[in-house]
Design an enzyme around this catalytic site. Structure first.
Site, short mmCIF file in Angstrom:
data_model
loop_
_atom_site.label_atom_id
_atom_site.label_comp_id
_atom_site.label_asym_id
_atom_site.label_seq_id
_atom_site.Cartn_x
_atom_site.Cartn_y
_atom_site.Cartn_z
N GLU A 191 0.84 -1.21 0.00
CA GLU A 191 0.00 0.00 0.00
C GLU A 191 0.87 1.26 0.00
OE1 GLU A 191 -3.04 -0.43 -0.78
OE2 GLU A 191 -3.09 -2.58 -0.35
N HIS B 172 1.44 2.27 -3.48
CA HIS B 172 0.30 3.01 -4.04
C HIS B 172 0.31 4.45 -3.53
CE1 HIS B 172 -1.90 -0.13 -6.13
NE2 HIS B 172 -2.00 -0.89 -5.05
#
Ligand code: MG
Length: 498
Positions: free
Chosen positions: A275, A278
């Site tokens: 994550e 991202h």
């Protein structure tokens, strides 16, 4: 880093007018995103229906404002203009894509679809808990039916599945996905057979079953993020949700989540690093693109290439494991070596669950979903046969059959949310991640800070200005599945002494 001439990405009068009006839409998506994040993290359970209602209303208001005739004619006008900058063309491209969707799909259809999927996610959860695929089948039948209808509204050239893929990766076609899988299927099968017949092959690594201390785990996650991004806590935070995700409200406010279980600490840590990849895309986007349609990443393949880059090439690496080994020891409360953690983080073994799959078997999970989705959308397969087809394909690709549908066709949330055509972006993104790694490795860049700067230069600063293809051309690259295949072969032949 200067991305734009005089630091001004936008100069055209029409585009500036568009961007001024767009601020209302941006504000609505900003509050929707905050609200969606809260729904997944802190909202008490009973808040669900009020939240669903509010979000539904906001999306109706969004559509109305978007379709305001003045705004629409500005988009058309800008679309015919010559001499726009790349950033300006990006704005027009993104807005024209959304406009096409709103103009072609009847509002009544969108309302029905949103109602259907909000009911379907509830039924899916129940069906998964009870291992009852028959319970979910009527909803899934309607969802696939409405996706077929959606493809007709959106129009397509060759396959109706193309129209669905285009929602997640602009311009991606079924034929392209198919040829990608045709390139990687056999080499991955051969590699997997070699691994599973190696003397070093282990179905379970003992560290997977080691209990861990959740507080110490949370400390380690925060420490890793602070190390990778010193402004962690200022423009970026970590919370907990049932499934890890990233959301960004602005380049100065990006959120990620992770999960905690009783065992298998790598799952929590690698989710954090995934994550983070991202999040970094949004955090490092050029500030001049804030509050515009091109701020942050929108291509799912590019986005996933960033998250997989950090997960696979940083999180699973020897250097990273060595750096945080003392903290990992505290987490599991015993003396573990870095080579034990390395083989744990890089274990390959066929399993039922996509989200737990390793770098080699992962793509078979995606192929299976792609083949089922495409088959149903093109009319060759039927929804009622999904559990049976699922098991047959699992047997064919991974040599195992899930004992329950909860661990089979009911495992993912995507279909219940109405998303058909999403899965292929995961595999394509992972393979593209291998190409960024190749570029980084060839440059000799070693420190994480320098790697971040490189990725910012190649990808992040541009937000969504470019399509996937254009971005690659700009970096003198072409999508090439052989790069990641070569990496997988070299790495796993070494690990498994083949
Ligand atoms: Mg991801």
């Amino acid at each position: 880093m200067t991305t734009f001439k005089n630091n001004k990405p936008f100069r055209d009068k029409t585009v500036l007018e568009i961007l001024d009006k767009y601020k209302d839409l941006w504000a609505l998506s900003h509050v929707s995103a905050v609200s969606g994040w809260d729904l997944e993290t802190y909202m008490p359970e009973q808040g669900a229906s009020a939240r669903g209602m509010a979000l539904g209303r906001i999306s109706t208001i969004y559509q109305k404002i978007f379709l305001d005739s003045e705004f629409v004619s500005l988009i058309h006008k800008a679309g015919c203009q010559n001499g726009l900058t790349d950033a300006e063309r990006g704005v027009v491209r993104i807005l024209a894509h959304s406009l096409k969707f709103y103009e072609k799909v009847p509002p009544k259809f969108l309302e029905d679809f949103s109602l259907l999927t909000s009911q379907a996610t509830v039924v899916w959860r129940e069906a998964k808990a009870k291992n009852d695929s028959k319970l979910f089948e009527p909803y899934l039948t309607k969802i696939f039916g409405m996706n077929k209808e959606l493809a007709e509204y959106l129009t397509y050239k060759d396959s109706p599945y193309d129209a669905l893929l285009d929602q997640f990766e602009k311009g991606l076609t079924a034929a392209e996905v198919e040829s990608f899988f045709n390139e990687v299927r056999e080499p991955l099968k051969v590699l997997l057979t070699k691994i599973t017949s190696s003397k070093k092959y282990l179905k379970v690594n003992q560290l997977e079953n080691a209990k861990y201390d959740k507080v110490k785990m949370a400390d380690l996650n925060a420490k890793v993020l602070k190390y990778l991004w010193p402004e962690f806590g200022k423009n970026f935070r970590l919370d907990i949700s049932t499934h890890p995700f990233t959301t960004s409200f602005a380049s100065s406010d990006t959120r990620i989540t992770t999960w905690y279980h009783d065992t298998d600490f790598g799952r929590s840590l690698l989710a954090v690093i995934h994550e983070f990849g991202h999040a970094l895309y949004d955090l490092q986007c050029d500030k001049g693109l804030d509050m515009t349609p091109v701020g942050g990443g929108s291509s799912l393949v590019i986005h996933e290439s960033q998250s997989r880059f950090w997960e696979n090439f940083v999180g699973r690496s020897e250097g990273f494991i060595k750096k945080f080994l003392p903290d990992m020891q505290k987490v599991v409360g015993k003396n573990i070596t870095s080579s034990e953690v390395y083989s744990y983080f890089n274990k390959v073994a066929p399993g039922n669950l996509r989200v737990e799959a390793d770098e080699v078997t992962y793509h078979f999970h995606i192929m299976l979903r792609f083949e089922i989705e495409k088959g149903i959308i093109e009319g060759a397969l039927k929804v009622k046969d999904i559990p049976e087809i699922w098991n047959a394909k699992m047997k064919e690709y991974l040599g195992i059959i899930p004992k329950t549908d909860s661990e089979g066709a009911l495992q993912d949330i995507h279909w219940s949310m109405g998303s058909v055509g999403y899965f292929p972006t995961y595999s394509l993104g992972t393979f593209l991640g291998g190409q960024w790694e190749d570029k980084v490795a060839k440059s000799g860049t070693k420190s994480y800070k320098d790697i971040e700067k490189m990725l910012q230069k190649f990808v992040h600063r541009y937000g969504s200005i470019y399509t996937l293809e254009k971005l690659l051309t700009k970096n003198k690259m072409k999508f090439d599945s052989s790069v990641n295949l070569k990496y997988l072969e070299e790495k796993y032949l070494r690990i498994y002494n083949l």
